[in-house]
Scaffold this motif. Sequence first.
Motif, short mmCIF file in Angstrom:
data_model
loop_
_atom_site.label_atom_id
_atom_site.label_comp_id
_atom_site.label_asym_id
_atom_site.label_seq_id
_atom_site.Cartn_x
_atom_site.Cartn_y
_atom_site.Cartn_z
N ARG A 195 0.82 -1.22 0.00
CA ARG A 195 0.00 0.00 0.00
C ARG A 195 0.85 1.27 0.00
NH1 ARG A 195 -3.14 -3.07 3.94
NH2 ARG A 195 -2.19 -1.86 5.63
N GLY A 196 2.16 1.13 0.22
CA GLY A 196 3.04 2.29 0.21
C GLY A 196 3.19 2.93 1.58
N GLU A 197 2.72 2.25 2.64
CA GLU A 197 2.81 2.82 3.99
C GLU A 197 4.11 2.44 4.69
OE1 GLU A 197 -1.95 1.97 4.11
OE2 GLU A 197 -0.68 0.98 5.60
N ARG A 198 4.74 1.33 4.25
CA ARG A 198 5.99 0.90 4.86
C ARG A 198 6.97 0.54 3.75
NH1 ARG A 198 5.20 -2.49 10.40
NH2 ARG A 198 7.10 -1.29 10.76
N ARG A 199 8.25 0.39 4.11
CA ARG A 199 9.26 0.02 3.10
C ARG A 199 10.21 -1.00 3.67
NH1 ARG A 199 11.43 5.37 -0.09
NH2 ARG A 199 12.88 4.00 -1.14
N GLY A 200 10.40 -2.09 2.92
CA GLY A 200 11.24 -3.19 3.41
C GLY A 200 12.57 -3.29 2.68
N TRP A 201 13.51 -4.03 3.28
CA TRP A 201 14.82 -4.28 2.71
C TRP A 201 15.23 -5.69 3.13
CZ3 TRP A 201 17.42 -5.21 7.19
CH2 TRP A 201 16.98 -4.55 8.34
N TYR A 202 16.34 -6.20 2.61
CA TYR A 202 16.82 -7.49 3.09
C TYR A 202 18.33 -7.42 3.30
CZ TYR A 202 18.42 -8.45 -1.63
OH TYR A 202 19.06 -8.37 -2.84
N ALA A 203 18.80 -8.20 4.25
CA ALA A 203 20.21 -8.09 4.66
C ALA A 203 20.85 -9.47 4.74
CB ALA A 203 20.31 -7.37 6.00
N ILE A 204 21.78 -9.72 3.81
CA ILE A 204 22.55 -10.97 3.80
C ILE A 204 24.02 -10.65 4.09
CG2 ILE A 204 23.33 -12.88 2.36
CD1 ILE A 204 20.77 -12.37 0.62
N THR A 205 24.57 -9.67 3.34
CA THR A 205 26.02 -9.41 3.35
C THR A 205 26.50 -8.89 4.69
OG1 THR A 205 25.77 -8.81 1.03
CG2 THR A 205 27.85 -8.21 2.08
N GLU A 206 27.68 -9.37 5.09
CA GLU A 206 28.28 -8.93 6.36
C GLU A 206 29.71 -8.44 6.09
OE1 GLU A 206 27.80 -11.57 9.62
OE2 GLU A 206 25.65 -11.83 9.19
N PRO A 207 30.31 -7.74 7.05
CA PRO A 207 31.70 -7.31 6.85
C PRO A 207 32.61 -8.51 6.55
CG PRO A 207 30.75 -6.14 8.71
CD PRO A 207 29.72 -7.16 8.28
N SER A 208 32.25 -9.71 7.00
CA SER A 208 33.06 -10.90 6.76
C SER A 208 32.92 -11.41 5.33
CB SER A 208 32.67 -12.00 7.73
OG SER A 208 31.26 -12.15 7.72
N GLU A 212 11.08 -21.33 8.26
CA GLU A 212 11.48 -22.30 9.28
C GLU A 212 12.79 -21.91 9.98
OE1 GLU A 212 11.79 -26.37 7.94
OE2 GLU A 212 10.25 -25.92 6.45
N VAL A 213 12.82 -22.16 11.28
CA VAL A 213 14.05 -21.95 12.05
C VAL A 213 15.14 -22.88 11.50
CG1 VAL A 213 15.07 -22.30 14.34
CG2 VAL A 213 12.82 -21.21 14.13
N HIS A 214 16.34 -22.37 11.38
CA HIS A 214 17.56 -23.07 10.89
C HIS A 214 17.49 -23.43 9.40
CE1 HIS A 214 18.45 -23.33 15.05
NE2 HIS A 214 17.92 -24.52 15.31
N ASN A 215 16.40 -23.13 8.72
CA ASN A 215 16.25 -23.63 7.35
C ASN A 215 16.02 -22.51 6.34
OD1 ASN A 215 16.73 -26.32 7.16
ND2 ASN A 215 14.72 -26.89 7.96
N ALA A 216 16.70 -21.39 6.52
CA ALA A 216 16.43 -20.24 5.65
C ALA A 216 17.28 -20.26 4.37
CB ALA A 216 16.67 -18.93 6.40
N TRP A 217 18.10 -21.30 4.19
CA TRP A 217 19.01 -21.28 3.03
C TRP A 217 18.25 -21.24 1.71
CZ3 TRP A 217 23.49 -19.65 1.85
CH2 TRP A 217 24.03 -19.97 0.61
N ASP A 218 17.19 -22.05 1.59
CA ASP A 218 16.44 -22.08 0.34
C ASP A 218 15.79 -20.71 0.08
OD1 ASP A 218 15.15 -23.32 -1.96
OD2 ASP A 218 13.30 -23.15 -0.78
N LEU A 219 15.29 -20.08 1.15
CA LEU A 219 14.71 -18.74 1.01
C LEU A 219 15.76 -17.77 0.47
CD1 LEU A 219 12.71 -17.70 4.24
CD2 LEU A 219 11.83 -18.14 1.94
N LEU A 220 16.94 -17.84 1.06
CA LEU A 220 18.02 -16.91 0.70
C LEU A 220 18.52 -17.16 -0.72
CD1 LEU A 220 21.11 -16.06 2.93
CD2 LEU A 220 21.37 -16.64 0.55
N ALA A 221 18.88 -18.40 -1.00
CA ALA A 221 19.60 -18.68 -2.25
C ALA A 221 18.66 -18.74 -3.45
CB ALA A 221 20.36 -20.01 -2.10
#
Length: 393
Positions: free
Chosen positions: A126-139, A234-243
């Motif tokens: 609806r344009g009321e909020r804005r999302g982002w995603y965070a994978i990359t780390e300084p490592s 699912e807890v511990h199972n986010a790899w498929d979501l990410l990749a």
Amino acid sequence: MAAGTEGYELPEELKMAQRTVRDFVQAEVVPLEKTLDYDAIALPKEDFDRLASKTREMGLWCTGVPQEHGGAGLSLFAQAVLEEEVVQHRAGLYCPVYGTMGRPPPEIIWVGTDYQLQTYGLPSVRGERRGWYAITEPSGGSDPARAIQTRGVRDGDDWVLNGSKIFISGAPWGDWGIVFARTDPQRARGLTAFIVENRWPGFTMNPIPVMRAFYPGQLFFDNLRVPGRNVLGEVHNAWDLLANKLLARARIPYAAANLGVAVAAHRMAVEYSKTRQTFGAPLSSRQAIQWMLVDSEIEIRASRWLVWQAAWRYDAGEDFRQEAAIAKLYSSEALGRVVDRSIQIHGGYGVSKWLPLERWYREARIRRIGEGPSEVVRMVIAREILNPASRHD
Ligand SMILES: Cc1cc2nc3c(=O)[nH]c(=O)nc-3n(C[C@H](O)[C@H](O)[C@H](O)COP(=O)(O)OP(=O)(O)OC[C@H]3O[C@@H](n4cnc5c(N)ncnc54)[C@H](O)[C@@H]3O)c2cc1C
């Protein structure tokens, strides 16, 4: 239809949508943009509201979001065709139509619970909020399975996050995001996705100045408490979501955007070469210039077929990962070359801030790093060439 020609023509309905988007960008966004700073990333509020209400009326709001969540529910193929048009203006690569066709949340929010959809997904549509995603780390970002060190530890019904994310697009302008954190330290892929809010205690952010105006942020989590209901999937199972559900899929519209900006830069080069005279004749009459135009034309056409092929496979439910990687790799490298040639043909004007070319030149450079750097994408492609059995066909 004659046998063997299926798929070569866009459906009439999609051609109409393509023309509508093209006209909207050229008639509404390009002229308005000429009045803005050359690095603008937002429209004045009254212009944003006016254009956003137009696109809503035209049915062009959040075209890729499923209809049940308030979008137009287009296939990824149709989205790719429209994306090629949407980006054809100065800010288009990173701020397509300045958000006036909606800023959809990260696609993976749609696997969420009803609470997550109501609280984060739908308000973003609806344009009321804005999302982002965070994978990359300084490592590191190329190899997130090994590099992610942000830790999520369960504490009663909540989770507590500690760590840092870097180069996070949209976070400086967003208010919620999806953070991938390590919750099972025994497994490289023991990751969980958490929905967090920028305003929560323990969340801080620093801007990172980069060569595009739409700068990313570095995020810090210091005992950031996340309620259990904000675990996405699912807890511990986010790899498929990410990749697969996030990164591999996103490479297709990303590649379509590369293609669109290349089209716009090439069009400028063709037009300019026909009017600019040197040594008594237009530039377009010189073979050195023609060859540049020919190379750009071919790279653009090749990019388009690669993008379309990846999108078709995705929509057909086939393994699309290699095609998405190829489309992303080729289009991002082609974009750099096409913009570079167009600048060369424009001479001094090419590097001036009067034209969009210099902005595209800077922003195109980032495309070989974001959404999987070229070397890493080549690794993905090589893996399947060398081991075709890894495909899920
Ligand atoms: C402007 C911008 C916006 C971004 N937005 C986001 C975002 O919204 N969310 C997010 O999570 N991330 C984002 N990123 C991060 C981006 O995904 C990472 O920068 C990228 O994945 C590379 O990670 P790295 O920078 O840590 O480089 P590294 O992983 O350290 O790699 C450095 C270089 O080495 C190369 N390399 C790595 N491994 C190999 C190998 N095995 N063989 C050969 N070469 C190799 C890489 O290709 C790269 O060129 C963004 C980055 C930028 C610049």
